[in-house]
Design a protein around this motif. Structure first.
Motif, mmCIF file in Angstrom:
data_model
loop_
_atom_site.group_PDB
_atom_site.id
_atom_site.type_symbol
_atom_site.label_atom_id
_atom_site.label_comp_id
_atom_site.label_asym_id
_atom_site.label_seq_id
_atom_site.Cartn_x
_atom_site.Cartn_y
_atom_site.Cartn_z
ATOM 1 N N ARG A 297 38.481 19.905 21.343
ATOM 2 C CA ARG A 297 37.286 20.676 20.994
ATOM 3 C C ARG A 297 36.323 20.668 22.167
ATOM 4 N NH1 ARG A 297 33.040 17.605 17.358
ATOM 5 N NH2 ARG A 297 31.923 19.316 18.362
ATOM 6 N N GLU A 298 35.554 21.734 22.234
ATOM 7 C CA GLU A 298 34.599 21.831 23.325
ATOM 8 C C GLU A 298 33.414 20.913 23.047
ATOM 9 O OE1 GLU A 298 33.571 25.696 25.555
ATOM 10 O OE2 GLU A 298 31.809 25.301 24.306
ATOM 11 N N ILE A 299 32.990 20.229 24.075
ATOM 12 C CA ILE A 299 31.780 19.410 23.963
ATOM 13 C C ILE A 299 30.835 19.814 25.095
ATOM 14 C CG2 ILE A 299 32.914 17.427 22.873
ATOM 15 C CD1 ILE A 299 32.707 16.136 25.784
ATOM 16 N N ASN A 395 30.803 10.198 20.078
ATOM 17 C CA ASN A 395 30.711 10.166 18.612
ATOM 18 C C ASN A 395 31.691 11.134 17.979
ATOM 19 O OD1 ASN A 395 28.741 8.212 18.425
ATOM 20 N ND2 ASN A 395 27.075 9.713 18.694
ATOM 21 N N THR A 396 32.079 12.158 18.733
ATOM 22 C CA THR A 396 32.936 13.173 18.136
ATOM 23 C C THR A 396 34.315 13.258 18.786
ATOM 24 O OG1 THR A 396 32.120 14.885 19.633
ATOM 25 C CG2 THR A 396 30.921 14.583 17.562
ATOM 26 N N CYS A 397 34.560 12.469 19.824
ATOM 27 C CA CYS A 397 35.900 12.501 20.420
ATOM 28 C C CYS A 397 36.287 11.122 20.934
ATOM 29 C CB CYS A 397 35.986 13.547 21.532
ATOM 30 S SG CYS A 397 34.843 13.256 22.887
ATOM 31 N N ASP A 398 37.596 10.948 21.155
ATOM 32 C CA ASP A 398 38.109 9.653 21.633
ATOM 33 C C ASP A 398 38.207 9.616 23.145
ATOM 34 O OD1 ASP A 398 38.595 8.799 18.931
ATOM 35 O OD2 ASP A 398 40.349 10.136 18.938
ATOM 36 N N VAL A 399 38.589 10.748 23.722
ATOM 37 C CA VAL A 399 38.653 10.848 25.183
ATOM 38 C C VAL A 399 38.064 12.189 25.595
ATOM 39 C CG1 VAL A 399 40.719 9.396 25.418
ATOM 40 C CG2 VAL A 399 40.967 11.871 25.164
#
Lengths: 488, 493
Positions: A297-299, A395-399
């Motif tokens: 997902r885009e961050i 908070n929203t991704c692992d890597v």
């Protein structure tokens, strides 16, 4: 296989050594011969320590023959960036000012590697005092890229990357202040790991920017990176900034799993002016990750646009103090002079190269009375914002996955007249150092000239296991066909 | 107070004091004075490439002790900073110090003012830093000794509240006394473990703004501090009176010529470019640690002075002498605790003990006998076993020999003879040898009584108990004819 022992990974060599299929002396000789054959083209080594290496290899063979289990890196020949103090071995930092400096002590990681049974083949070329992105700033001539001798290997750990890529050593040690492990690893098509700040002791590593410098391995595979990380990491009473957190067994984290991995893709890192092949390769790898069960997902990392400016204030400020000790008084180069001020001026004028001088002056300026608030202090504030960007993202991704460098290896001399262009080659790696996070670079493809492209995987603080697991799974999936360097 | 009625001096002192730790502040090298040059050095205090500082926790405890004794606020979180400048004795090209957020903030030191309320001098801050090495200049070369590099230093900065050279010296003495009471520093100015820079300015009386100041360096004795400040106040006052302007500059005290002279601006016009030391984490002081140190804090001079004034009938002068050095007061108190009367203990400490210690090159505790032995000696006086003069002789001997009171008195034959029979025998011999004078005595020359006492004491080598000699002689002279005069003077040995 005997004549190609130097091509082994640590993992394979370790198994062969333990089974006594090969000896550490044989392996070391193979590497030394490879060095003799390749060095005229590459110039990756500043010092080759042949007799010391063979002595270490003989000791390793004795340990391997003994009844006690051999330590983790027993008999593994390594190259050491010439920024690590090794007792009795010339340590120049690729600078005239330390041209004949022989440290009376070992860096902590050198002590650890000795205990782990490693063999030191010699000291590797770099940008002077780790200041540069191409190894062209070495006082002892540039190192060349094993994929194309007209091109740079990246920097500052250019010698470390080229030597591993060219199979001169099984792995090497580098340091990473703004990308100095990951960018050369990317440009030379190998794996480079920059651990979380404080994960590995900095004691005995010639300091560039103390709040950013971090030690890490350059290896042929991700698994080798995990093996090296386990040997390097851990608390050190000699480094007050070193973390006391227990060191996990990184190798056991490599379970090949990619399912449910949440991958963040920062929109700011896919910039205009990036080499299209790099963009394509990274996006293809993302597709592959998704196919293997990861979600992408885009961050957003909104303050990363200020990272290069912030870095060149903080790093140079710290460097201006760290390099003050090279004054010609106690050790290293001393110029002839009539009085004290002349001694300082001439020693430093003749001892340092232009990029080092540029950064000392920049840092001195940033700390000067009347400018401190506007430059150094403001940079520290931005640094905090950059760190918070990453915290929010994790908070929203692992890597977080990005290109390591906006381009593949550039030509020697291409950017030497334009420091700003050179600085921008670290645009994707620098914010990670400012945030103190772990990240690695691994090969993810090749451009139309056959030059390697690097993928950067960034983790949260102390998330080394997560990034190594993801990288190893990707490597093992076979999605990236590795190519050997063609020029050596 | 001011040199001229129209002007007053404004003085602030910056004191650097080395701390009595076993090892240096950022490495494990021994912290000791007098070792062979470059003996106590390692890669860290030599500023080798790649080395890192590790903070010595003992330094923290000693500093908190000083902070508490000076009523300072102990910062729960303080930071180290790099102070950048080039000098051959500074191996890293920067000194690790504290700039923003020092360990101790504020506080004060109270100076005794005879019988009035103490004069309170506010402190700005107390911070930690490392000492530099030492340059040694020879005709053909300059050498550097790095033994001192990394010695822990406290910098104690007063507010500019001192008004005269005398007051500045009194402040220094009190501060040194506090540091010695706390056993954090030996306060030795000559060896450089206690150093002082003075900021001096002068302004018209009644002015509230500070005048331009000069900083005076190289003040390595109390005498020089006082002389240099006096000289500087006079110089500045003269300049102002003549309508001149004081330049903000740094002066060096030249003890040979007894004057200060400005350093070249190049020698001191530094921009130190302070910034937080990235190699050391924030220094966290847990409140429990402060409380623990507070609970174990030794008494400070001001508290001891107050206690003596409250509990003991001693004069202000006696209190001052007894409290200047902690070990002197301790000695005095130990004698009182051993049963010696306060006044006697105080007198003996102020005269015999201090004399012996001043005349000796040894440390105080090595120069004088243990207080219990001195008390035992004074008890022999109280019990008339020996005379006061004999006690002084015995004490001097004990200082040298280290033997106890009883052994010394015996060995020197100082024991006082009180035995009536012995004394009576000697009296008889004296009176019969001096028959003429006995006759004159009976004829009215009563003054001769003292002569007889003297002869007896002399015959007994000074060890006769004068009281007994008096009594026996009175009796014998009375028996020899006349009733004794009722108001015969006592001889007093």
């Amino acid at each position: 296989m005997n004549d190609e022992l130097f091509r082994l990974t640590i993992n394979d060599a370790r198994a062969a050594l333990r089974k006594r299929e090969i000896s550490a002396v044989e392996l070391t000789r193979a590497c030394l011969e490879r060095i003799s054959a390749t060095e005229p083209k590459l110039n990756a080594f500043l010092t080759v320590a042949e007799s010391e290496a063979l002595t270490q290899a003989q000791a390793a063979d004795q340990r391997l023959a003994g009844t006690q289990p051999a330590p983790a890196l027993c008999g593994i020949p390594l190259g050491i960036k010439d920024i690590f103090c090794v007792r009795g071995m010339r340590t120049t930092c690729a600078s005239r000012i330390l041209e004949n400096f022989v440290p009376p002590f070992d860096a902590t990681v050198i002590v650890r590697l000795r205990e782990a049974g490693a063999v030191f083949l010699g000291k590797l070329n770099m940008d002077e005092f780790a200041m540069g992105s191409s190894t062209e700033n070495s006082a002892f001539g540039p190192t060349r890229n094993p994929y194309d001798l007209a091109r740079v290997p990246g920097g500052s750990s250019g010698g470390s990357a080229a030597a591993v890529a060219a199979d001169e050593c099984l792995a090497s040690l580098g340091t990473d202040t703004g990308g100095s492990i990951r960018q050369p690893a990317a440009l030379c098509g190998i794996v480079g790991v920059k651990p979380t700040y404080s994960r590995v002791s900095r004691y005995g590593i010639v300091a560039f920017a103390s709040s950013l410098d971090q030690v890490g391995p350059l290896t042929k595979t991700v698994r080798d990176g995990a093996i090296m990380m386990h040997a390097l990491a851990g608390v050190d009473p000699r480094d007050s900034t070193c973390s006391a957190r227990p060191v996990p067994d990184y190798e056991s984290a490599l379970n090949g799993e990619l399912r449910n991995l949440r991958v963040g893709v920062p929109k700011e890192f896919f910039v205009e002016g990036m080499q299209p092949a790099v963009d394509d390769a990274v996006r293809a790898t993302l597709k592959h990750l998704e196919a293997a069960g990861a979600t992408a997902r885009e961050i957003s990392l909104p303050h990363s646009q200020y990272a290069v400016a912030t870095y060149y204030l903080i790093a140079t400020a710290e460097a201006s103090a760290n390099l003050a000790r090279y004054d010609g008084i106690r050790y290293g180069f001393r110029a002839e002079a009539e009085d004290l001020n002349e001694l300082y001026h001439r020693t430093r004028a003749l001892g340092f190269g232009p990029e080092v001088k540029r950064r000392i002056m920049l840092g001195t300026f940033a700390l000067s009375s009347g400018y401190y608030d506007a430059y150094y202090l403001k940079a520290q504030r931005v640094r905090t914002l950059i760190r918070k960007d990453f915290e929010a993202a994790f908070n929203t991704c692992d890597v977080i996955v990005t290109p390591t460098s906006p381009t593949t290896a550039f030509r020697l001399g291409e950017k030497t007249q334009d420091p700003l262009q050179m600085y921008l080659s670290d645009i994707f790696t620098i914010s990670v150092n400012l945030a103190g996070l772990p990240a690695l670079s691994m090969p993810c493809g090749y451009d139309s000239d056959g030059l390697p492209i690097g993928l950067q995987i960034i983790g949260p603080a102390f998330g080394e296991e997560t990034i190594l697991r993801a990288a190893d799974a990707l490597e093992r999936s076979g999605s990236i066909a590795r190519r050997r360097p063609s020029a050596v | 107070m001011a040199i001229s009625d129209a002007y007053e001096a404004v003085i602030g002192l910056e004191v650097h004091t080395q701390l009595l730790t076993r090892s240096k502040i950022f490495c494990g090298c021994a912290n000791e004075f007098g070792a062979a040059p470059n003996h106590n050095v390692c890669p860290v205090c030599m500023g080798m490439p790649g080395v890192l500082p590790v903070f010595n926790r003992r330094v923290l405890e000693l500093t908190i002790r000083v902070g508490l004794a000076t009523h300072s606020q102990i910062s729960e979180r303080s930071i180290f900073a790099r102070k950048n400048y080039f000098y051959p004795d500074l191996p890293k090209g920067y000194q690790i110090s504290q700039y923003e957020r020092p360990l101790c903030v504020g506080g004060y030191i109270e100076l005794p003012t005879g019988n009035g309320a103490p004069r309170r001098i506010q402190l700005a801050r107390i911070h930690l830093e490392e000492d530099a090495g030492k340059n040694i200049h020879r005709p053909t070369a300059s050498l550097v000794d790095f033994n001192r590099s990394g010695t822990p230093l406290l910098e104690i900065v007063s507010e500019p509240e001192l008004r005269s050279a005398e007051e500045a010296t009194a402040y220094l003495r009190e501060l040194r006394s506090i540091l010695r009471y706390l056993e954090v520093s030996d306060g030795n100015m000559e060896e450089g473990s206690f150093r002082c820079d003075a900021n001096v300015s002068v302004r018209p009386c009644g002015a509230t703004e500070l005048g331009a100041k000069t900083e005076i360096k190289n003040l390595n004795s109390f005498k020089f501090v006082e002389k240099a400040i006096k000289h500087e106040i006079e110089r500045q006052t003269a300049v102002l009176k003549a309508g001149g302007k004081i330049m903000q500059e740094t002066h060096l005290w030249d003890p040979e010529r007894g004057e200060t002279r400005p350093m070249r601006s190049k020698e001191y016009a530094h921009d130190y470019r302070y910034f937080p030391e990235p190699d050391l984490p924030e220094l966290y002081v847990p409140p429990e640690l402060v409380e623990q140190i507070r609970a174990q804090a030794p008494e400070v001079p001001a508290a001891r002075r107050a206690r003596y004034a409250r509990d003991l009938s001693l004069s202000a002068y006696e209190i001052d002498v007894l409290t200047q050095e902690r070990e002197v007061g301790d000695y005095f108190e130990a004698m009182v605790a051993a049963g010696i009367e306060t006044k006697a203990a105080a007198n003996w400490t102020m005269t015999e003990v201090l004399r012996a210690s001043n005349e000796s090159t040894e440390t105080f505790s090595n120069a004088v006998p243990p207080p219990a032995q001195t008390a035992a000696l004074l008890k022999l006086v109280a019990q008339n076993e020996i005379s006061l003069n004999a006690a002084k002789t015995a004490f001097a001997a004990m200082c040298k020999s280290g033997q106890d009171a009883a052994t010394t008195v015996k060995a020197l034959g100082l024991a006082q003879v009180s035995d009536e029979a012995t004394i009576s025998q000697v009296c008889d011999q004296v009176l019969s040898a001096e028959a003429d004078k006995v006759a004159q005595f009976h004829a009215g020359r009563e003054k001769l009584f003292g002569f007889f006492v003297g002869q007896v004491v002399k015959a007994m080598k000074g060890n006769a108990n004068p009281k007994v000699v008096n009594e026996v002689l009175k009796r014998k002279l009375a028996m020899a004819g006349r009733p004794s005069p009722s108001d015969l003077p006592s001889s007093g040995a």
